[in-house]
Design an enzyme around this catalytic site. Structure first.
Site, PDB file in Angstrom:
ATOM      1  N   LYS A  64       0.972  -1.107  -0.007  1.00 32.49           N
ATOM      2  CA  LYS A  64      -0.172  -0.001   0.172  1.00 32.49           C
ATOM      3  C   LYS A  64       0.862   1.319   0.094  1.00 32.49           C
ATOM      4  O   LYS A  64       0.518   2.229  -0.658  1.00 32.49           O
ATOM      5  CB  LYS A  64      -0.933   0.094   1.202  1.00 32.49           C
ATOM      6  CG  LYS A  64      -1.924  -0.835   1.264  1.00 32.49           C
ATOM      7  CD  LYS A  64      -2.918  -0.825   2.504  1.00 32.49           C
ATOM      8  CE  LYS A  64      -2.356  -0.694   3.690  1.00 32.49           C
ATOM      9  NZ  LYS A  64      -1.765  -2.010   4.015  1.00 32.49           N
ATOM     10  N   ARG A  91      12.214  -5.708  12.835  1.00 24.28           N
ATOM     11  CA  ARG A  91      11.259  -5.191  13.715  1.00 24.28           C
ATOM     12  C   ARG A  91      10.671  -6.317  14.570  1.00 24.28           C
ATOM     13  O   ARG A  91      10.531  -7.343  13.979  1.00 24.28           O
ATOM     14  CB  ARG A  91      10.057  -4.596  12.974  1.00 24.28           C
ATOM     15  CG  ARG A  91      10.227  -3.123  12.620  1.00 24.28           C
ATOM     16  CD  ARG A  91       9.183  -2.649  11.733  1.00 24.28           C
ATOM     17  NE  ARG A  91       7.857  -2.708  12.238  1.00 24.28           N
ATOM     18  CZ  ARG A  91       6.866  -2.278  11.647  1.00 24.28           C
ATOM     19  NH1 ARG A  91       6.801  -1.588  10.649  1.00 24.28           N
ATOM     20  NH2 ARG A  91       5.652  -2.758  12.150  1.00 24.28           N
ATOM     21  N   ARG A 123      -1.702 -10.933  12.487  1.00 20.93           N
ATOM     22  CA  ARG A 123      -2.084  -9.682  11.846  1.00 20.93           C
ATOM     23  C   ARG A 123      -3.003 -10.077  10.618  1.00 20.93           C
ATOM     24  O   ARG A 123      -3.995  -9.316  10.183  1.00 20.93           O
ATOM     25  CB  ARG A 123      -0.893  -8.842  11.511  1.00 20.93           C
ATOM     26  CG  ARG A 123      -0.210  -8.206  12.816  1.00 20.93           C
ATOM     27  CD  ARG A 123       0.995  -7.673  12.324  1.00 20.93           C
ATOM     28  NE  ARG A 123       1.152  -6.870  11.409  1.00 20.93           N
ATOM     29  CZ  ARG A 123       2.414  -6.494  10.925  1.00 20.93           C
ATOM     30  NH1 ARG A 123       3.492  -6.973  11.162  1.00 20.93           N
ATOM     31  NH2 ARG A 123       2.466  -5.491  10.027  1.00 20.93           N
ATOM     32  N   ARG A 173      12.064  -8.405   5.654  1.00 20.55           N
ATOM     33  CA  ARG A 173      12.133  -7.005   5.866  1.00 20.55           C
ATOM     34  C   ARG A 173      13.028  -6.633   6.974  1.00 20.55           C
ATOM     35  O   ARG A 173      12.887  -7.259   7.994  1.00 20.55           O
ATOM     36  CB  ARG A 173      10.633  -6.371   6.011  1.00 20.55           C
ATOM     37  CG  ARG A 173      10.671  -4.927   5.717  1.00 20.55           C
ATOM     38  CD  ARG A 173       9.201  -4.438   5.701  1.00 20.55           C
ATOM     39  NE  ARG A 173       8.410  -4.745   6.859  1.00 20.55           N
ATOM     40  CZ  ARG A 173       6.895  -4.835   6.733  1.00 20.55           C
ATOM     41  NH1 ARG A 173       6.504  -4.201   5.688  1.00 20.55           N
ATOM     42  NH2 ARG A 173       6.259  -5.177   7.881  1.00 20.55           N
TER      43      ARG A 173
END
Length: 309
Positions: free
Chosen positions: A113, A253, A264, A224
């Protein structure tokens, strides 16, 4: 000779009959200015045809001339109406352009996004809005809803939907959103939020649904990494840094693990169908597994088709 004169008479309009004083009385003749040539200069048509037939021919061609004038006037009115309609249409288009597009984009974590929002903002000139940014801005500006949000945040509670909706509504009422249009990024997330937006009178022109399989999403998230010095985000498979020093200091993270991303994704899937159901009339489905520029081409085409429909 008579046959030739009659043909000439039939070919002329009423304006060809010009009164002229030639010799005796009020004899009518053709003037050279009235005819296309000089072949009948000075010919006394009334004497040749007879007064009765001559006047009859004059009346006939006067009617023809009158009808031509009437038709020309009608065509002028039609042309004026067309110009008025075109001007009104242009004004309507200008007004639509002046208010800008109203877009919403939805997608799972790591669906891309953020990347697509940057493309959309550049192409359509809309204001990119995320709820996190709006929330922080409202708290910093100490708006009424910002103060309410701050109270919840400081007490460790979730900010309720009605406060979030108030913040969104206030932001969309600002001049830049009114003139440029807006792009809501990742909001609404639930059916209740979608209904609250509708109840507040907030509607969109296009709802962009960015679809990526869960297996791809997990791979994107787990690989990531973030550079703590520059804030740059890399991916160990798709876009690793070329500098060994940067590679050595990359951090992951705490929530970018397979276990947490799956949680999630479960939350996302529990709500996404209901959110989509709130925007069926303006929704477009986009496959988000291609290269970023290819995905945006699909978004651009889908949005343009939807808003022009």
């Amino acid at each position: 000779m008579m046959r030739i004169l009659l043909i000439a008479l039939a070919a002329c309009s009423a304006s060809a009959f010009v009164p002229a004083s030639r010799g005796v009385g009020s004899t009518k003749v053709f003037s050279s200015a009235a005819l296309s040539g000089d072949d009948f200069e000075g010919i006394d048509m009334e004497r040749i045809l007879g007064t009765k037939k001559f006047k009859k021919q004059i009346k006939k061609f006067q009617r023809i001339a009158k009808n031509k004038v009437k038709a020309a006037d009608q065509e002028a009115v039609k042309a004026s109406n067309r110009e008025t309609h075109l001007a009104a249409s242009a004004g309507s288009n200008d007004e639509a352009a002046a208010t800008g597009l109203k877009l919403l984009i939805c997608g799972a974590p790591a669906a891309g996004k953020g990347t697509q929002c940057a493309f959309i903002k550049e192409k359509f000139g809309v204001v990119h809005l995320s709820t996190g940014d709006m929330l922080r801005a409202a708290v910093a500006a100490e708006t009424e809803v910002g103060k309410q949000a701050k109270d919840f945040m400081e007490s460790g509670k979730l900010v309720p939907d009605e406060v979030i909706i108030g913040i969104v509504k206030d932001r969309l009422d600002e001049d830049d959103c009114k003139s440029k249009g807006w792009l809501l990024d990742g909001f609404p997330r639930t059916e209740a939020q979608a209904q609250a937006l509708a109840d507040a009178g907030i509607t969109g022109d296009c709802f962009i649904m960015l679809n990526v399989p869960d297996s791809d999403l997990v791979e994107r998230v787990v690989g990531r990494r973030t550079d703590p010095v520059t804030g740059e985000i890399y991916h160990m498979t798709f876009s690793p840094p070329s500098d060994p020093e940067v590679l050595a200091r990359l951090e992951q993270r705490s929530d970018d693990t397979e276990e947490k991303v799956k949680v999630r994704l479960e939350q996302y899937h529990a709500n996404v169908d209901a959110v989509k159901g709130s925007y069926t009339d303006i929704s477009v489905e986009i496959v988000g597994t291609g290269k970023p520029d290819e995905v945006f081409k699909a978004i651009d085409a889908a949005v343009s088709a939807k808003v022009s429909a």
